[in-house]
Design a protein around this motif. Structure first.
Motif, PDB file in Angstrom:
ATOM      1  N   LYS A 136       0.833  -1.206   0.000  1.00  0.00           N
ATOM      2  CA  LYS A 136       0.000   0.000   0.000  1.00  0.00           C
ATOM      3  C   LYS A 136       0.864   1.252   0.000  1.00  0.00           C
ATOM      4  CE  LYS A 136      -3.829   2.205   2.491  1.00  0.00           C
ATOM      5  NZ  LYS A 136      -4.760   2.086   3.652  1.00  0.00           N
ATOM      6  N   VAL A 137       1.936   1.241   0.789  1.00  0.00           N
ATOM      7  CA  VAL A 137       2.847   2.384   0.835  1.00  0.00           C
ATOM      8  C   VAL A 137       3.475   2.611  -0.537  1.00  0.00           C
ATOM      9  CG1 VAL A 137       5.049   3.214   1.759  1.00  0.00           C
ATOM     10  CG2 VAL A 137       3.344   2.227   3.296  1.00  0.00           C
ATOM     11  N   TYR A 138       3.922   1.544  -1.177  1.00  0.00           N
ATOM     12  CA  TYR A 138       4.549   1.657  -2.497  1.00  0.00           C
ATOM     13  C   TYR A 138       3.560   2.211  -3.525  1.00  0.00           C
ATOM     14  CZ  TYR A 138       6.768   0.394  -6.900  1.00  0.00           C
ATOM     15  OH  TYR A 138       7.312   0.443  -8.159  1.00  0.00           O
ATOM     16  N   THR A 139       2.351   1.690  -3.519  1.00  0.00           N
ATOM     17  CA  THR A 139       1.344   2.144  -4.486  1.00  0.00           C
ATOM     18  C   THR A 139       1.011   3.620  -4.289  1.00  0.00           C
ATOM     19  OG1 THR A 139       0.370  -0.076  -4.647  1.00  0.00           O
ATOM     20  CG2 THR A 139      -1.006   1.776  -5.319  1.00  0.00           C
ATOM     21  N   LEU A 140       0.825   4.033  -3.043  1.00  0.00           N
ATOM     22  CA  LEU A 140       0.502   5.431  -2.768  1.00  0.00           C
ATOM     23  C   LEU A 140       1.656   6.352  -3.153  1.00  0.00           C
ATOM     24  CD1 LEU A 140      -1.260   5.036   0.707  1.00  0.00           C
ATOM     25  CD2 LEU A 140      -2.344   5.821  -1.405  1.00  0.00           C
ATOM     26  N   ALA A 141       2.875   5.985  -2.766  1.00  0.00           N
ATOM     27  CA  ALA A 141       4.034   6.843  -3.033  1.00  0.00           C
ATOM     28  C   ALA A 141       4.271   7.006  -4.529  1.00  0.00           C
ATOM     29  CB  ALA A 141       5.277   6.272  -2.354  1.00  0.00           C
ATOM     30  N   THR A 142       4.234   5.911  -5.283  1.00  0.00           N
ATOM     31  CA  THR A 142       4.472   6.011  -6.727  1.00  0.00           C
ATOM     32  C   THR A 142       3.323   6.724  -7.431  1.00  0.00           C
ATOM     33  OG1 THR A 142       3.574   3.753  -6.978  1.00  0.00           O
ATOM     34  CG2 THR A 142       5.967   3.988  -6.837  1.00  0.00           C
ATOM     35  N   SER A 143       2.114   6.582  -6.917  1.00  0.00           N
ATOM     36  CA  SER A 143       0.972   7.286  -7.506  1.00  0.00           C
ATOM     37  C   SER A 143       1.104   8.793  -7.315  1.00  0.00           C
ATOM     38  CB  SER A 143      -0.336   6.787  -6.881  1.00  0.00           C
ATOM     39  OG  SER A 143      -0.562   5.416  -7.163  1.00  0.00           O
ATOM     40  N   ILE A 144       1.609   9.215  -6.160  1.00  0.00           N
ATOM     41  CA  ILE A 144       1.831  10.643  -5.906  1.00  0.00           C
ATOM     42  C   ILE A 144       2.847  11.206  -6.892  1.00  0.00           C
ATOM     43  CG2 ILE A 144       2.760  12.325  -4.260  1.00  0.00           C
ATOM     44  CD1 ILE A 144       1.682  10.391  -2.040  1.00  0.00           C
ATOM     45  N   TYR A 154      -7.134  18.136 -12.261  1.00  0.00           N
ATOM     46  CA  TYR A 154      -7.417  17.813 -10.858  1.00  0.00           C
ATOM     47  C   TYR A 154      -6.274  17.049 -10.182  1.00  0.00           C
ATOM     48  CZ  TYR A 154     -12.138  19.043 -12.358  1.00  0.00           C
ATOM     49  OH  TYR A 154     -13.204  19.704 -12.888  1.00  0.00           O
ATOM     50  N   TYR A 155      -5.063  17.167 -10.709  1.00  0.00           N
ATOM     51  CA  TYR A 155      -3.953  16.427 -10.102  1.00  0.00           C
ATOM     52  C   TYR A 155      -3.648  16.923  -8.688  1.00  0.00           C
ATOM     53  CZ  TYR A 155      -0.517  20.204 -10.664  1.00  0.00           C
ATOM     54  OH  TYR A 155       0.185  21.374 -10.557  1.00  0.00           O
ATOM     55  N   GLN A 156      -3.902  18.211  -8.423  1.00  0.00           N
ATOM     56  CA  GLN A 156      -3.621  18.703  -7.074  1.00  0.00           C
ATOM     57  C   GLN A 156      -4.504  18.025  -6.039  1.00  0.00           C
ATOM     58  OE1 GLN A 156      -4.770  20.698  -9.621  1.00  0.00           O
ATOM     59  NE2 GLN A 156      -3.555  22.582  -9.783  1.00  0.00           N
ATOM     60  N   GLU A 157      -5.796  17.945  -6.358  1.00  0.00           N
ATOM     61  CA  GLU A 157      -6.734  17.316  -5.431  1.00  0.00           C
ATOM     62  C   GLU A 157      -6.405  15.837  -5.236  1.00  0.00           C
ATOM     63  OE1 GLU A 157      -8.753  20.870  -7.232  1.00  0.00           O
ATOM     64  OE2 GLU A 157      -7.497  19.230  -7.951  1.00  0.00           O
ATOM     65  N   SER A 158      -6.053  15.171  -6.337  1.00  0.00           N
ATOM     66  CA  SER A 158      -5.700  13.756  -6.259  1.00  0.00           C
ATOM     67  C   SER A 158      -4.433  13.552  -5.432  1.00  0.00           C
ATOM     68  CB  SER A 158      -5.504  13.186  -7.669  1.00  0.00           C
ATOM     69  OG  SER A 158      -5.103  11.839  -7.622  1.00  0.00           O
ATOM     70  N   TYR A 160      -3.249  15.463  -3.130  1.00  0.00           N
ATOM     71  CA  TYR A 160      -3.512  15.749  -1.722  1.00  0.00           C
ATOM     72  C   TYR A 160      -4.116  14.528  -1.020  1.00  0.00           C
ATOM     73  CZ  TYR A 160      -5.298  17.921   2.513  1.00  0.00           C
ATOM     74  OH  TYR A 160      -5.558  18.219   3.833  1.00  0.00           O
ATOM     75  N   GLY A 161      -5.117  13.921  -1.652  1.00  0.00           N
ATOM     76  CA  GLY A 161      -5.751  12.756  -1.049  1.00  0.00           C
ATOM     77  C   GLY A 161      -4.776  11.598  -0.885  1.00  0.00           C
ATOM     78  N   LEU A 162      -3.938  11.393  -1.890  1.00  0.00           N
ATOM     79  CA  LEU A 162      -2.939  10.327  -1.817  1.00  0.00           C
ATOM     80  C   LEU A 162      -1.912  10.617  -0.735  1.00  0.00           C
ATOM     81  CD1 LEU A 162      -2.385   9.837  -5.661  1.00  0.00           C
ATOM     82  CD2 LEU A 162      -3.406   8.155  -4.111  1.00  0.00           C
ATOM     83  N   MET A 163      -1.495  11.894  -0.620  1.00  0.00           N
ATOM     84  CA  MET A 163      -0.516  12.272   0.402  1.00  0.00           C
ATOM     85  C   MET A 163      -1.057  12.027   1.801  1.00  0.00           C
ATOM     86  SD  MET A 163       2.376  13.518  -0.892  1.00  0.00           S
ATOM     87  CE  MET A 163       2.992  14.544   0.434  1.00  0.00           C
ATOM     88  N   SER A 165      -3.410   9.883   2.693  1.00  0.00           N
ATOM     89  CA  SER A 165      -3.487   8.433   2.913  1.00  0.00           C
ATOM     90  C   SER A 165      -2.111   7.851   3.200  1.00  0.00           C
ATOM     91  CB  SER A 165      -4.093   7.749   1.675  1.00  0.00           C
ATOM     92  OG  SER A 165      -5.438   8.142   1.491  1.00  0.00           O
ATOM     93  N   LEU A 166      -1.090   8.290   2.445  1.00  0.00           N
ATOM     94  CA  LEU A 166       0.264   7.790   2.651  1.00  0.00           C
ATOM     95  C   LEU A 166       0.780   8.181   4.026  1.00  0.00           C
ATOM     96  CD1 LEU A 166       2.906   6.498   1.700  1.00  0.00           C
ATOM     97  CD2 LEU A 166       3.516   8.705   0.670  1.00  0.00           C
ATOM     98  N   TYR A 167       0.558   9.422   4.415  1.00  0.00           N
ATOM     99  CA  TYR A 167       1.074   9.883   5.700  1.00  0.00           C
ATOM    100  C   TYR A 167       0.432   9.111   6.858  1.00  0.00           C
ATOM    101  CZ  TYR A 167       2.596  13.026   9.398  1.00  0.00           C
ATOM    102  OH  TYR A 167       3.163  13.536  10.538  1.00  0.00           O
ATOM    103  N   ILE A 168      -0.852   8.897   6.787  1.00  0.00           N
ATOM    104  CA  ILE A 168      -1.529   8.143   7.843  1.00  0.00           C
ATOM    105  C   ILE A 168      -1.018   6.708   7.886  1.00  0.00           C
ATOM    106  CG2 ILE A 168      -3.760   7.173   8.538  1.00  0.00           C
ATOM    107  CD1 ILE A 168      -5.040   9.801   7.602  1.00  0.00           C
TER     108      ILE A 168
END
Length: 313
Positions: A136-144, A154-158, A160-163, A165-168
């Motif tokens: 999950k960490v890898y998927t979120l980080a590479t997606s960001i 809308y990349y900023q909004e996307s 932000y949401g990914l960031m 989720s990754l931070y949590i």
């Protein structure tokens, strides 16, 4: 027997965009050499690294932690570290620097300081997360990274949401792996970065009065030793570091608010407008009024021209 040489520790300061405090460093230039640096370094923001190829070693808090392609690294601010690749290779990386307290202030609200990782309790081996164990960490980080690179609608909004989720997810991992007792662990920093408590304190309390004696006491050092150690690591005095932190915060407010210059100077900790103007001009090369006028017409706020980043405009 010769005395063991102490590692040199360097401070690397990154200025982040005002409206979206995230800095992306990526591309072919971010290949890591196989030559081990004699210098550890640390940053003023949290660092997320994604290793795309090859393998090597990260030195973190005296630990030698291996990494390989697919790993994601999580380095809290002010944590000394260095990275070098396996002999004969040059691992390819992308790095994300961000300020959780700025980025997530509306999402985490007043709870952020309770969530922030305890620097003294972080173990080096827990800073390198494998793709296999933490998909999950890898998927979120590479997606960001891809969102910030491609900048689709809308990349900023996307991002932000990914960031968020990754931070949590990273916080959850940290809390699962932290020692049962963290009390007193800050006293073991003398072999690492003894001034870390002061850097943390200034970052959070830059707007309040503070004395050198008080700061020295936070590190359990004499005032003289503290001054010498601080300059040895930061290449600046404690007072100059405090003022630069205050001016950086002032720049954020000058660009993002319509507060008066007098009000901003007081909010960041200066007791007179004249001392604020003098310090600001010395560090930024122009008066606060002139800087605000020019900054409001610029797309970016970061000063380091060699750094590549993406932000909201």
């Amino acid at each position: 027997m010769p005395k063991k040489k102490k590692p040199v520790i360097e401070y690397r300061h990154y200025s982040l965009p005002i409206h979206f405090p995230v800095l992306l460093l990526s591309g072919e230039r971010w290949k890591i050499s196989d030559i081990k640096s004699e210098h550890l370094h640390f940053h003023n923001h949290l660092e997320i690294g994604i290793c795309y190829s090859d393998s090597g070693i990260m030195e973190i808090k005296g630990e030698s932690v291996p990494f390989q392609a697919g790993d994601v690294t999580f380095i809290p601010r002010y944590l000394p570290h260095t990275t070098y690749s396996t002999p004969g290779t040059a691992s390819l990386w992308a790095y994300i620097f961000f300020s959780p307290e700025d980025l997530f202030q509306h999402s985490l609200k007043g709870t952020y300081r309770d969530f922030e990782p305890n620097l003294w309790a972080v173990q080096g081996m827990n800073c390198v997360l494998s793709k296999e164990q933490h998909p999950k960490v890898y998927t979120l980080a590479t997606s960001i990274v891809e969102e910030l690179r491609q900048q689709n609608p809308y990349y900023q909004e996307s991002a932000y949401g990914l960031m968020l989720s990754l931070y949590i997810e990273l916080l959850r991992i940290h809390f699962r792996n932290r020692p049962l007792s963290e009390e007193g662990t800050d006293h073991g920093l003398k072999g690492d970065l003894v001034i870390s408590p002061v850097l943390e304190y200034i970052t959070k309390n830059y707007m309040t009065p503070m004395t050198i004696d008080f700061l020295a006491d936070l590190c359990h050092l004499s005032t003289t030793h503290f001054r010498r150690k601080f300059y040895e690591i930061m290449r600046t005095t404690p007072l100059e570091f405090i003022n630069s932190t205050r001016i950086e915060e002032a720049c954020k407010q000058l660009k993002s608010t319509d507060h008066s210059i007098l009000s901003i100077s007081e909010q960041v900790g200066f007791h007179s407008i004249s001392s604020f103007n003098r310090c600001f001009s010395k560090l930024m090369g122009q008066s606060p009024k002139a800087w605000r006028k020019s900054a409001q017409t610029e797309v970016q706020s970061a000063k380091a021209s060699i750094l590549e980043f993406t932000g909201w405009v």
